[in-house]
Design an enzyme around this catalytic site. Structure first.
Site, PDB file in Angstrom:
ATOM      1  N   HIS A 195      -2.699   0.873   6.943  1.00  0.00           N
ATOM      2  CA  HIS A 195      -2.979   0.749   5.510  1.00  0.00           C
ATOM      3  C   HIS A 195      -3.300   2.137   4.963  1.00  0.00           C
ATOM      4  CE1 HIS A 195      -4.007  -1.473   1.896  1.00  0.00           C
ATOM      5  NE2 HIS A 195      -5.127  -0.766   1.796  1.00  0.00           N
TER       6      HIS A 195
ATOM      7  N   HIS B 146      -5.915   1.415  -3.931  1.00  0.00           N
ATOM      8  CA  HIS B 146      -4.950   0.910  -2.960  1.00  0.00           C
ATOM      9  C   HIS B 146      -4.401  -0.435  -3.416  1.00  0.00           C
ATOM     10  CE1 HIS B 146      -7.561  -2.181  -0.786  1.00  0.00           C
ATOM     11  NE2 HIS B 146      -8.333  -1.692  -1.726  1.00  0.00           N
TER      12      HIS B 146
ATOM     13  N   CYS C 127       0.810  -1.220   0.000  1.00  0.00           N
ATOM     14  CA  CYS C 127       0.000   0.000   0.000  1.00  0.00           C
ATOM     15  C   CYS C 127       0.845   1.271   0.000  1.00  0.00           C
ATOM     16  CB  CYS C 127      -0.998  -0.002   1.153  1.00  0.00           C
ATOM     17  SG  CYS C 127      -0.268   0.043   2.804  1.00  0.00           S
TER      18      CYS C 127
END
Length: 181
Positions: free
Chosen positions: A125, A137, A73
């Site tokens: 994240h 993402h 990510c």
């Protein structure tokens, strides 16, 4: 017809189909006929969104920082910022969460960073907000860079916050690139 809204609508439709094959529960992304929020963003944010869409389909790799071998990510986000506007970000989502201006979910604009708690720790994240409630993402092992809805039950429960690193409006103190310092 403007090409960019058409391509984004096509990309969003394609990402909804990809989501159905993900390990996590399917989260269909509805494609809106009007992409007005996306039409109105400025140049630095536009470059970020355009660059982020270039990575769709790149495979996930833990610790990955190269599209050729895979991205995690934060690897995705740092590549997008570096290639779109020449701005180097820190390596981890947690470090990125301390940059720029903190913003509320209701104030999200394309190009903003969105953070989630996916590993039982805050800011574990990160993704890039695209507009219309969607973000891009690099999800997790076995996945590929994709677009999802922040409002889905999975992501909504894990949302930690957002940061604005670029602002094309004239009322915010930025450097020449629109980077909030």
């Amino acid at each position: 017809m403007q090409i960019r809204p058409f391509l984004l609508a096509l990309t969003l439709a394609f990402s909804g189909a990809q989501t159905a094959f993900a390990k996590e529960p399917a989260r269909q992304v509805a494609v809106e006929p009007e992409l007005s929020a996306i039409d109105d963003y400025g140049s630095a944010a536009e470059q970020l969104v355009d660059q982020a869409l270039e990575y769709l389909g790149v495979r996930y790799r833990f610790g990955g920082t190269s599209p050729e071998t895979g991205l995690d990510c934060s690897g995705l986000v740092l590549n997008v910022f570096r290639n779109a506007i020449g701005f180097d970000l820190p390596r981890t989502a947690a470090e990125m969460s301390r940059m720029g201006d903190k913003i509320g979910r209701q104030d999200l604009k394309p190009g903003d960073l969105v953070f989630f708690n996916t590993m039982r720790r805050t800011f574990s994240h990160v993704g890039i907000y695209l507009g219309d409630g969607k973000f891009v993402h690099a999800p997790s092992s076995g996945g590929r860079v994709r677009i999802e809805a922040i409002s889905s039950s999975y992501w909504s429960k894990r949302f930690n916050g957002a940061r604005r690193l670029v602002d094309d409006s004239s009322d915010t103190a930025t450097d020449g690139l629109g980077i909030i310092r």
